[in-house]
Design an enzyme around this catalytic site. Structure first.
Site, mmCIF file in Angstrom:
data_model
loop_
_atom_site.group_PDB
_atom_site.id
_atom_site.type_symbol
_atom_site.label_atom_id
_atom_site.label_comp_id
_atom_site.label_asym_id
_atom_site.label_seq_id
_atom_site.Cartn_x
_atom_site.Cartn_y
_atom_site.Cartn_z
ATOM 1 N N CYS A 2 54.805 44.983 33.228
ATOM 2 C CA CYS A 2 54.322 44.568 31.908
ATOM 3 C C CYS A 2 54.564 45.674 30.895
ATOM 4 C CB CYS A 2 52.825 44.240 31.967
ATOM 5 S SG CYS A 2 52.410 42.919 33.131
ATOM 6 N N LEU A 51 54.849 40.277 32.714
ATOM 7 C CA LEU A 51 55.727 39.793 33.771
ATOM 8 C C LEU A 51 54.811 39.347 34.901
ATOM 9 C CD1 LEU A 51 58.581 39.449 35.009
ATOM 10 C CD2 LEU A 51 58.385 41.792 35.863
ATOM 11 N N ILE A 53 53.293 38.439 38.263
ATOM 12 C CA ILE A 53 53.565 38.759 39.667
ATOM 13 C C ILE A 53 52.465 38.237 40.573
ATOM 14 C CG2 ILE A 53 53.971 40.625 41.320
ATOM 15 C CD1 ILE A 53 56.202 40.368 39.267
ATOM 16 N N ILE A 54 51.209 38.490 40.201
ATOM 17 C CA ILE A 54 50.046 38.047 40.972
ATOM 18 C C ILE A 54 49.195 37.148 40.069
ATOM 19 C CG2 ILE A 54 47.941 38.814 42.160
ATOM 20 C CD1 ILE A 54 49.383 41.403 42.842
ATOM 21 N N ASN A 75 49.403 47.546 33.149
ATOM 22 C CA ASN A 75 50.800 47.505 33.582
ATOM 23 C C ASN A 75 50.850 48.075 34.987
ATOM 24 O OD1 ASN A 75 53.604 47.704 33.906
ATOM 25 N ND2 ASN A 75 53.714 49.629 32.780
ATOM 26 N N GLY A 76 51.270 47.269 35.964
ATOM 27 C CA GLY A 76 51.367 47.777 37.321
ATOM 28 C C GLY A 76 50.835 46.809 38.345
ATOM 29 N N ASP A 100 44.629 41.075 40.154
ATOM 30 C CA ASP A 100 44.135 42.439 40.232
ATOM 31 C C ASP A 100 43.641 42.981 38.895
ATOM 32 O OD1 ASP A 100 46.731 42.343 39.287
ATOM 33 O OD2 ASP A 100 47.442 44.089 40.383
ATOM 34 N N GLY A 364 63.459 52.750 48.172
ATOM 35 C CA GLY A 364 63.197 53.889 49.049
ATOM 36 C C GLY A 364 62.935 55.173 48.298
#
Length: 630
Positions: A2, A51, A53-54, A75-76, A100, A364
Site C-alpha cells: 500500500c 493493494l 492482500i488479506i 502499509n505491510g 490485520d 530470498g
C-alpha cells in the site's frame, strides 16, 4: 502493498484540505490500485492507496476503531495477526473485519508503543489518537517498508511512503542536499539517514516517532536492534536444526494471503531454500518465476529449472535483454532518489514477470547479510588476521608504502590487483571495510567535486557512517561488525529499497522470509565460524539445506543479477557518458568538475581505466535531478 500519506499539525489544529491529501496519495497510486481513501479532521489528514492482500473485500483505509477516536494508515503485513487477534479478543476487543489492519488499532489501544515488540511483520503505519492528540508512526525492524517525513512551512508534519508523495505537496521546498550526493556517489544509493531533498527524513528501521500536540516533534525512538554480542550454545547439529526451524517458521508465516502467491527463483541458494520450504508447506504447486540473460556467464535458468523440477513448481522463465536501456527512466521514476545499483533493472523485470500470475512473491533477500554470504566478508576476515600481525603504526608504514608504490591495475585479474588490498591493510578494519562497500572512491569524488561542493560538504564523508556503526556495534569480532553495519546501512538503503520500489512499480507485494526478526537474531548469535568457514559464506545454512537442495546449487559460485554497465559505456552508451560533461542539469548544481568527468568517461571508453559504475551513477543522478528539481 500500500501507499500512505498525510499531514499532522503539532502546534495548532489547522484545517486540512482533503484535495491535498488525495494529491499525495495519487502520486503513489501504483502502490495501491485496489482502493483509496481520505479522511480529515482538525489538525490531521490521512490518505491511503490499497493493494488488497488479506481480507480483500474488507478492511478499507483510513481505518477507524468503533469509537472513532483511533485512525490508522497501514502499509505491510502482520504475519502473526491471527494470534494477536485471539489474544486481544480475550481482553474484550471485538473485531469488525477479518484482516490485520484492525489488529493494529486494538493493539495500540491495549499496549501503546509496546505493541511493536509483539508484531512479526513488515510494516510502516501511522495511528492518530484523538483522545490524547498524538500521532504515532512506526517502521518495521529491518526497514522492509519505507516511510518519509518532513516539516512544511505552515508547521505541518507531512509523511508519505515514498518521496513522490511528499513532493506532491506544494509547500515542500525542492532543494537538493549535497551531503546526500556525497553519500550516493560513495555507495550508489542514498542511505536511510539522508535524503536527496534537503529537510526530508526517513524514519529509521526499528524506530518509532510519537508526536504530541503542543509539544516539539521529538527524535525517533529505537525499539529494536540486532546484537552479535552473545553466542548461541550447542553442537553444530543442534544449531543446524534450530536454523532450519527458524527458516521453516519464517516461510510458513509469510504464506498468509487471500490472493495468488508465488516466489522468485533465481536458482541461487537463498531463493531455492525459500522455494523448498514453501513446497514443504503448500498443498498446491508453488508458482515460481525466473529471468535469464543471453550471456551464458550471467544466465541462471538451468539452476532454477533444476529446483523447479525437484519441487514440481509451476515455473515460468523468460529471457530478457541485459541492455534494455528503455527501463532506465522507469527505474528512475520508481526510486525518486538516484539509485545506481544496476541490478534494479533485472529486479524490475522479474517483478513484472511475477505480477502476471501472482500478487505476492517471496524472495530470498537477506541471507547474505545475516549469514555472511558476501565475498567481502571473507576478505575482511583475512585482512583482519593480517592486521593483527603488526602494530598499527608499523602496519600503516609498511602496507601504506607498498600500496603507494604498487601500480593501479583495474584491467588485471583480481589476484594481481593488490594495490587496493595493500592500502586497506594500512588502515584499520572499519575504514577499510567502509571503502570496500563503496563504488566511487574518496579520491575520485574529490577529483569530481568542485571547491563549491567541498565547502558545502563541510567535512562530511560518506564512509564515516560505516566507521561509526562498526565501532559502536554490539559485536565480538570483525565479521560481526561488518555484518552489523551492512544490516543497518546497506540492507535498508540498497537491497530492501530496490525490492520495495521495483515490486511496487508493478503493484506486487514482495516478502522476505529470511529477514524474519527472530531468524535474524538467531543468525547473529551463531559463532562466526558457522556463518563463514574455510572461505564458504552461509556455511551452516548450506549444510542445513543439503537435505533439500543439490550440492551443485548449494556450492556453486554466487552470480546475482549482473548488468554489464562497463561494457555499455564502451559501446551503446559511450556517447551518453561523453554527454554527461555537457549536462546543463549537472552544471546548474555548481557541484561537479565537468572537464574532470569528461576525462573519466574518455579513460573508460578507451580502456585506460575502469569507471563504468561511476559513469552509471552519473547517468542515474542526472535523470533523477532532472525529475526532482527540473
Amino acid at each position: 502493498m500500500c501507499g500512505l500519506a498525510g499531514l499532522y499539525y503539532p502546534e495548532t489544529p489547522k484545517p486540512v484540505d482533503p484535495a491535498r491529501i488525495r494529491a499525495m496519495t495519487d502520486a503513489m497510486a501504483v502502490r495501491g490500485p485496489d482502493g483509496e481513501g481520505v479522511w480529515t479532521a482538525p489538525g490531521v489528514g490521512l490518505g491511503h492507496r490499497r493493494l488488497s492482500i488479506i481480507d480483500v473485500e474488507g478492511s478499507p483505509q483510513p481505518m477507524h476503531d468503533a469509537s472513532g477516536a483511533l485512525s490508522l494508515l497501514f502499509n505491510g503485513c502482520i504475519y502473526n495477526y491471527r494470534e494477536l487477534r485471539a489474544e486481544l479478543a480475550t481482553k474484550g476487543y471485538q473485531f469488525r473485519t477479518a484482516g490485520d489492519s484492525e489488529v493494529l488499532l486494538a493493539a495500540w489501544a491495549a499496549w501503546g508503543p509496546a505493541m511493536l515488540d509483539r508484531l512479526n511483520g513488515m510494516f510502516a503505519f501511522v495511528i492518530h489518537d484523538a483522545r490524547t492528540q498524538r500521532l504515532f508512526m512506526a517502521r518495521d525492524r529491518l526497514g522492509v517498508k519505507p516511510l518519509h517525513y518532513t516539516r512544511l512551512a505552515d508547521g505541518a508534519l507531512a509523511f508519505a511512503s515514498e518521496l513522490k508523495g511528499l513532493l506532491a505537496h506544494p509547500l515542500l521546498r525542492r532543494v537538493p542536499d549535497v551531503h546526500a550526493i556525497e553519500d550516493y556517489l560513495a555507495f550508489s544509493y542514498v542511505p536511510d539517514d539522508a535524503c536527496i531533498v534537503a529537510g526530508v527524513s526517513k524514519l529509521p528501521a526499528g524506530h518509532y516517532l510519537l508526536v504530541e500536540r503542543g509539544k516539539p516533534v521529538p527524535a525517533p525512538v529505537r525499539y529494536w536492534d540486532v546484537s552479535f554480542a552473545d553466542r548461541a550454545k550447542g553442537s553444530v547439529k543442534a544449531l543446524e536444526e534450530q536454523l532450519v526451524e527458524h527458516m521453516r517458521a519464517a516461510v510458513r508465516s509469510r504464506l498468509v494471503a487471500d490472493v495468488p502467491l508465488g516466489a522468485f527463483l533465481s536458482g541461487g541458494v537463498d531463493s531455492s531454500a525459500v522455494v523448498a520450504l514453501m513446497a514443504e508447506a503448500s498443498p498446491q504447486a508453488v508458482r515460481t518465476c525466473t529471468i535469464g540473460f543471453e550471456e551464458a556467464g550471467h544466465d541462471e535458468r538451468s539452476y532454477a529449472a533444476t529446483i523447479a523440477d525437484r519441487f514440481r513448481t509451476d515455473h515460468r522463465a523468460r529471457v530478457v535483454r541485459s541492455d534494455d536501456f528503455g527501463l532506465i527512466d522507469r527505474v528512475v521514476a520508481a526510486f525518486d532518489e538516484p539509485f545506481a545499483d544496476a541490478s534494479a533493472l533485472a529486479t524490475y523485470q522479474v517483478c513484472a514477470l511475477a505480477r502476471e500470475k501472482v500478487t505476492v512473491a517471496l524472495s530470498g533477500d537477506g541471507a547474505d547479510e545475516i549469514l555472511a554470504g558476501y565475498r567481502r566478508y571473507r576478505f575482511q576476515a583475512a585482512e583482519e588476521r593480517v592486521r593483527g600481525l603488526l602494530p598499527p603504526h608499523l602496519r600503516s608504514r609498511v602496507f601504506g608504502t607498498l600500496g603507494a608504490l604498487y601500480p593501479k591495475a583495474d584491467w588485471a585479474p583480481r589476484p594481481l590487483r593488490a594495490k587496493t588490498t595493500l592500502l586497506a591493510l594500512a588502515d584499520d578494519g572499519a575504514e577499510a571495510y567502509a571503502r570496500s562497500v563503496g563504488v566511487t572512491t574518496p579520491a575520485t569524488r574529490a577529483r569530481l567535486f568542485t571547491d563549491t561542493a567541498k565547502r558545502a560538504l563541510g567535512g562530511h564523508r560518506a564512509e564515516d557512517r560505516y566507521v561509526v556503526a562498526m565501532r559502536d556495534a554490539p559485536a565480538l569480532d570483525a565479521i560481526d561488525r561488518a555484518q552489523y553495519a551492512d544490516i543497518k546501512i546497506w540492507l535498508p538503503g540498497d537491497i530492501l529499497a530496490k525490492t520495495d520500489r521495483t515490486s511496487m512499480a508493478v503493484s506486487l507485494e514482495a516478502r522476505e522470509p529470511l529477514l524474519d526478526h527472530r531468524l535474524v537474531a538467531f543468525s547473529a548469535s551463531l559463532p562466526a565460524s558457522l556463518r563463514l568457514r574455510h572461505g564458504e559464506g552461509k556455511w551452516l545454512m548450506k549444510r542445513a539445506m543439503e537435505r533439500y537442495l543439490p550440492k551443485e546449487v548449494l556450492y556453486r559460485p554466487k552470480m546475482g543479477f549482473v548488468t554489464p554497465v562497463s561494457a555499455w559505456f564502451r559501446g551503446a552508451l559511450a556517447n551518453e557518458a561523453a554527454a554527461l560533461a555537457k549536462s546543463r542539469t549537472l552544471a546548474d548544481t555548481g557541484w561537479f568538475d565537468l572537464p574532470a568527468l569528461a576525462d573519466l568517461a574518455e579513460a573508460h571508453r578507451t580502456g585506460r581505466a575502469e569507471h563504468g559504475r561511476t559513469l552509471w551513477q552519473f547517468v542515474m543522478l542526472e535523470r533523477s535531478l532532472k525529475r526532482l528539481f527540473g
